[in-house]
Design an enzyme around this catalytic site. Sequence first.
Site: not given
Length: 642
Positions: A363, A366, A535
């Site tokens: 992504h 990010e 994450e």
Amino acid sequence: MSEDSEEDDSDRTISDDDESDEDTFMKFISDDIHQCTLLAAGSIGDPFFPRTTQILLEYQLGRWVPRLREPRDLYGVSSSGPLSPTRWPYHCEVIDEKVRHIEWTPFFPEPVYVPTGLEIEPVYPNTKEDTVVYLAEDAYKEPCFVYSRVGGNRTPLKQPVDNCDNTLVFEARFESGNLQKVVKVADYEYQLTVRPDLFTNKHTQWYYFQVTNTQAEIVYRFTIVNFTKPSSLYNRGMRPLFYSEKEAKIHNIGWQRIGDQIKYYKNNLGQDGRHFFSLTWTFQFPHDKDTCYFAHCYPYTYTNLQEYLSGINSDPVRSRFCKIRVLCHTLARNMVYVLTITTPLKNSDSRKRKAVILTARVHPGETNSSWIMKGFLDYILGDSSDARLLRDTFVFKVVPMLNPDGVIVGNYRCSLAGRDLNRNYTSLLKESFPSVWYTRNMIHRLMEKREVILYCDLHGHSRKQNIFMYGCDGSNRSKAKGLYLQQRIFPLMLSKNCPNKFSFSACKFNVQKSKEGTGRVVMWKMGIRNSFTLEATFCGSTLGNKRGTHFSTKDLESMGYHFCDSLLDYCDPDRSKYFQCLKELEEMEKRMNLERAFDISDTSLVEISMDVESRDPNTSESTPLTWLSDDTQEEPLRNHWH
């Protein structure tokens, strides 16, 4: 050649007039031509030589010496040759200026914003009297990707509006930049619209733009009006990032958190049943006539990666145990690199080494994942005894940037196919999703040669604080209880080694139907037991001495070190730490079963707080997790196996 030695067909969208661009930038290995002359064999009329461009003739000591041309795609970077220029969709306007920022760590942790209750929610009705000072129309010239060019659009660029002494001048037509439109609604107030991911009408989250013609000590207000997520870290104290070129030059200060009167709220711009949300903040520029930047997170561009890899390739020490190859080409013909990191061995013992796989930046918005990846690479390529031990023990396969096209054009989530690559690891469409197709294929081939003990895909998270992991487990816990708990050991170790950043209680281990196309789930189903998504919040920490502060780039980079540290613990021949974690997880499981039996709650395993993360009734902070031996409950156990 690509990593799996199959021809990559994903570049057929290149137009004929781009062949010269390709020939220019595909000079990966520079030959020393000061002492000799090179000719292609096909240019010699002598029938002794075959008519081919793959043999080069080098004139040495009075005679022609033939040799094979270096494989064009074998090396992505060169210590002496130029970096391959970034390729853009042909219609994208790109300025010539190359944007660069210094790396800097704040002297003190930057606190999150604490609302005063007096923040206003600007509402901007559409009127024809508004002055549009910036408009990027090029993004909508094509409904889908057609072909790419080095440098993008070749027509003369439209210049930003600069007809008023006190009007800010905006620009975002540079690598990773994102800004669609700016409207001046008052002397010092601007309404901004960010661009959706190319060839989509959604994913408005990432912003990164330049502002010039600034005036110091004036309170400006900026409001971005087309976010689509109902909840945001901006409502939990996150501040925008700001960079001043004058501050960088005069005081050596880089990106810093700024802003007052910060508010994230639902606005009145909803259309066709869609709701939009605004982010507003006020700010005073530190200098007159400065060149400044605002961003959602610390930028890390494709060019940053190439320069980093070029430094590795030109280093005679690191390049011995870090081999850089081109895994594949993207739709726009940008290169996806794969790094193989291990201590070289000439015998078959190298096959006994287990493999660890890390990927990042599927992504593009990010960017925090790239800073974690940088920290990992800095450490694993370093000269510490732990780093050498890891290289002696494992084969690391690293794909540091899975979606360079999206990174280049300033997308938040998608590739130039207009799709989320992290939902397409099961796809057979190699031409549409080359980077994930080749990554999956590379891992499949690797698993045929050696055991892969861990796969981790690095991400950023837009709604949660701290750093945490998503893992996988089966639906039947009773039949595989040992495996069910073992998959939680590595995240628990990471939380012990990094208690002020990593939250084990935030980790989840379920497999949702909507996530079956992710790298994490696909690799788990391929047989990798420890398959994780890591994450990292865009904001900061709620833990320990980092509580209430933003993460800096150094904080993110440190997670790369902690990852390596935890890997050493996980594979330590002295299994005391491993079994300690397993014991703690079993205690969590017992308590969960007890609560179920009494219908106290339906709390999940990872949300159970026990001795490993207990709360002091007199404080809201969690007690940090520490390593504990069997015969003590006070002293931390931090001995490694080296």
